[in-house]
Design a protein around this motif. Structure first.
Motif, short mmCIF file in Angstrom:
data_model
loop_
_atom_site.label_atom_id
_atom_site.label_comp_id
_atom_site.label_asym_id
_atom_site.label_seq_id
_atom_site.Cartn_x
_atom_site.Cartn_y
_atom_site.Cartn_z
N GLN A 157 2.13 1.86 -3.46
CA GLN A 157 1.18 2.29 -4.26
C GLN A 157 0.87 3.64 -4.17
N ASN A 158 1.34 4.15 -3.07
CA ASN A 158 0.97 5.61 -2.58
C ASN A 158 2.07 6.67 -2.87
N THR A 178 0.99 -1.27 -0.03
CA THR A 178 -0.08 0.16 -0.06
C THR A 178 0.83 1.44 -0.06
N ASP A 182 -4.77 5.25 3.24
CA ASP A 182 -3.97 6.06 2.48
C ASP A 182 -2.96 7.13 3.32
#
Length: 256
Positions: A30-31, A27, A241
């Motif tokens: 991906q950020n 994650t 996020d």
């Protein structure tokens, strides 16, 4: 370069890292965050030292490291734990490479006090160019805190300290100490944020004790103009996020 996040995994949680932890690393990527993982291995080292009958003591929270003990430290950190984390990352679809701090002089150190501690080192340099080249390839470095010294000596470096040195050297925007607790716990529950002055008070009062003391002290030592806060968090939480949540440690006088 994109923001770097240095994530330090305590040795006590390596066996307990869930699939969620590895999903969290994905994650972050991906950020647009570039993770660097630094790990410890205290419990596994102690177990093997005891099994082999290699003597050691703890002085000021640091394990004294003889030449025989250094062989065990390197065997456990580089041979066992580093490979385990790296393998699990790759199985999770995250391209990762396992490194010792002595690879490419990634971490160099001098003896803290050889007469007292033996092969325990203080970090004097980090090969940031080498790390940046790895990060540019979207590869996650997994680093065992063994440092190179003069004359081919190796040094055992406290993993919290090594993570802090790497965060400072790379200009990381995040430094996260992931552990098996959600952060610093007070009577009322999780402490979401604390300044360095508040941390010192909590140590004096005994609220912060044991293995949490070197963590928070390493966190405070890392705070600088690039790194305004350091987090202590549960490794296996579900992140969003915004990333990990836990106890955010800040410089005194600065808002979170």
């Amino acid at each position: 370069m994109a923001e770097i996040a240095v994530i330090k995994c305590g040795g006590s949680i390596v066996d307990g890292l869930s699939e969620q932890f590895f999903h969290n690393i994905a994650t972050l990527q991906q950020n647009g965050v570039k993770p660097i993982i630094v790990h410890g291995g205290g419990p596994a080292i102690q177990k093997l030292l005891d099994k082999l009958g290699v003597p050691f003591t703890f002085i000021n929270g640091l394990r004294t490291t003889s030449a025989a003990a250094m062989n065990v430290v390197e065997m456990v950190l580089s041979g066992q734990i580093n490979n385990t984390i790296t393998r699990k990352l790759n199985v999770s679809g995250i391209q990762a490479v396992g490194l010792s701090g002595s690879d490419a002089n990634l971490i160099t150190a001098v003896p803290k006090n050889f007469q007292i501690y033996g092969y325990v080192g203080d970090v004097v340099d980090v090969n940031t160019l080498f790390l940046e080249r790895i990060l540019e390839q979207e590869i996650v470095p997994v680093i065992a805190p063994i440092a190179a010294g003069k004359n081919a000596d190796r040094y055992n470096v406290n993993a919290d300290t090594a993570a802090g040195a790497i965060a400072q050297a790379t200009g990381a925007g995040k430094l996260i100490f992931v552990t098996d607790v959600p952060g610093i716990i007070k009577e009322e529950g999780l402490l979401h944020s604390a300044s360095e002055a508040e941390i010192e008070d909590l140590i004096v009062r005994g609220v912060i004790h044991g293995g949490m003391i070197p963590k928070v002290k390493a966190a405070i030592a890392c705070l600088n103009h690039n790194l305004h806060n350091v987090m202590i968090a549960d490794a296996n939480q579900v992140i969003n996020d915004a990333g990990f949540t836990g106890t955010m440690i800040t410089k005194s006088g600065e808002a979170v």
